[in-house]
Design a protein around this motif. Structure first.
Motif, mmCIF file in Angstrom:
data_model
loop_
_atom_site.group_PDB
_atom_site.id
_atom_site.type_symbol
_atom_site.label_atom_id
_atom_site.label_comp_id
_atom_site.label_asym_id
_atom_site.label_seq_id
_atom_site.Cartn_x
_atom_site.Cartn_y
_atom_site.Cartn_z
ATOM 1 N N ASP A 193 38.447 48.482 33.373
ATOM 2 C CA ASP A 193 38.502 48.278 34.785
ATOM 3 C C ASP A 193 37.080 49.048 35.599
ATOM 4 O OD1 ASP A 193 39.205 47.587 36.722
ATOM 5 O OD2 ASP A 193 40.295 49.005 37.604
ATOM 6 N N ASP B 88 36.511 41.286 38.018
ATOM 7 C CA ASP B 88 37.206 42.914 38.096
ATOM 8 C C ASP B 88 38.391 41.703 38.626
ATOM 9 O OD1 ASP B 88 37.983 44.749 39.388
ATOM 10 O OD2 ASP B 88 36.742 45.439 40.516
ATOM 11 N N GLU C 163 43.651 47.419 43.614
ATOM 12 C CA GLU C 163 42.451 46.570 44.795
ATOM 13 C C GLU C 163 42.674 48.269 46.253
ATOM 14 O OE1 GLU C 163 39.764 46.095 44.043
ATOM 15 O OE2 GLU C 163 39.421 45.205 42.198
ATOM 16 N N HIS D 93 44.014 44.477 35.760
ATOM 17 C CA HIS D 93 44.840 44.640 36.749
ATOM 18 C C HIS D 93 44.825 44.017 37.135
ATOM 19 C CE1 HIS D 93 41.894 44.050 39.943
ATOM 20 N NE2 HIS D 93 41.586 45.629 39.403
#
Ligand SMILES: [Zn+2]
Length: 364
Positions: free
Chosen positions: A159, A103, A137, A73
């Protein structure tokens, strides 16, 4: 062990792009330019409509798009603006004022650089699709919006915070619910008989709510209550929000139905009403050791000499949305240590392993 300098540089370049959920456009542009320079076409889908952000998902079909995905992502959980990466002996950290952004720029850069290596090495690259999503998120809006081709069968998300080699093959699902309890306002001192107290209704209903851990695989919580206007007014409206997590979708639906029933009964008892809405923030999945992505990652581990272990998680990610669409997806650890914290870091060796895993999935 130090990773390829170019991989480190790519990671450092990517974390400097400030792009939180809904504001992924600069990362999307970076990715599209990067793959274009390698000779691949990329396009953006319409996920921005759903996320109400400035970017859609970036999709890179390779050699026709194939039947599997490598995905990561584009958003970070908080801003990386002004990040000052500290290159220590075995790791990269931030200076403690911002997150580092492993992240999930760690995942994005591993996939991108693996593609570049494969091109430079003149390797035959498997037909597959690279998918870079928005809003992981916050709402998973990007992966929920994504429309897989009918050929798409399985995938690998880069992820999970775990160290490379560990991966999530099983998670719970989560229902988010909102219950509005409606009573009737009246003066609390002069004419309480004329009122219906919404808090009283909710209090009765909550005595049977299954707070906390219901069993090994199921939890429930009421976490937000809002309502009331003044101490001398019988409250006519309160709003309650909570969640249910479970590994079995049917069980989640059952618990939710019981909660609604109890609130309805309490409302009827006092002469009030309720309105309830709920959604699955993410649905549960289980991927067996016989499934293709599981077998392929075991194979990759054997080739790279990495121990491969599947884990269960109580959290959701883009992999949940993919599984919900019938694309069997496991979530690979990228070694984002202390994820979401300003003390976040990644070991160089993990950075290299992520890229080696992506490279092997692309070429072997
Ligand atoms: Zn993430």
């Amino acid at each position: 062990m130090t990773p390829d300098k170019e991989l480190t540089d790519l990671f450092l370049e990517m974390i400097k792009i400030d792009a939180t959920s809904g504001k992924e456009l600069p990362v999307a542009q970076f990715i599209m330019d990067y793959v274009k320079a390698l000779g691949f076409e990329a396009y953006m889908d319409g996920a921005a409509e759903r996320s109400e952000g400035n970017s859609g998902n970036v999709i890179v079909p390779i050699n026709g798009g194939g039947d599997f995905l490598l995905m990561a992502h584009m958003d970070t959980p908080s801003s990386t603006k002004g990040v000052k990466p500290q290159l220590l002996e075995d790791r990269i950290t931030s200076d403690g004022t911002t997150i580092l952004g492993v992240d999930d720029r760690g995942g994005v850069s591993a996939i991108l650089y693996a593609l570049k290596r494969a091109v430079n090495d003149k390797k035959q690259i498997h037909p597959c699709t690279l998918l870079f999503t928005v809003c992981e998120e916050t709402t998973l809006a990007g992966s929920i919006y994504y429309k897989p081709t009918p050929e798409m069968k399985y995938g690998f998300a880069f992820d999970s915070h775990m160290t490379p080699g560990k991966f999530v093959n099983e998670t719970c699902g989560a229902i988010a619910f909102k219950i509005t309890v409606l009573g009737k306002a009246s003066h609390a001192g002069i004419s309480p008989e004329k009122g219906v107290n919404a808090i009283q209704i909710a209090t009765k209903a909550m005595t049977t709510f299954p707070f906390g851990r219901i069993d090994e695989k199921t939890t429930a919580s009421i976490s937000i209550i809002n309502g009331g206007t003044a101490t001398n007014v019988v409250p006519d409206r309160i709003v309650i929000e909570g969640e249910i997590r479970t590994e079995q979708q049917a069980q989640g639906e059952e618990i939710m139905a019981k909660v609604i029933q109890d609130f309805e009964a309490a409302a009827a008892h006092f002469g009030g009403k309720i309105a309830c809405s709920y959604i699955w923030d993410f649905t549960p999945y289980q991927i067996s050791p016989e499934a293709i992505p599981y077998l392929r990652i075991l194979d990759v581990g054997e080739k790279l000499g990495i121990e491969i272990t599947g884990f269960k998680s109580m959290g959701g990610s883009d992999a949940n949305s993919m599984n919900d669409k019938g694309v069997q997806t496991i979530n690979l650890g990228v070694g984002a240590q202390n994820p979401h914290g300003t003390n976040e870091f990644i070991l160089y060796k993990d950075m290299q392993t992520n890229c080696d895993i992506a490279y092997t999935l692309l070429t072997d």
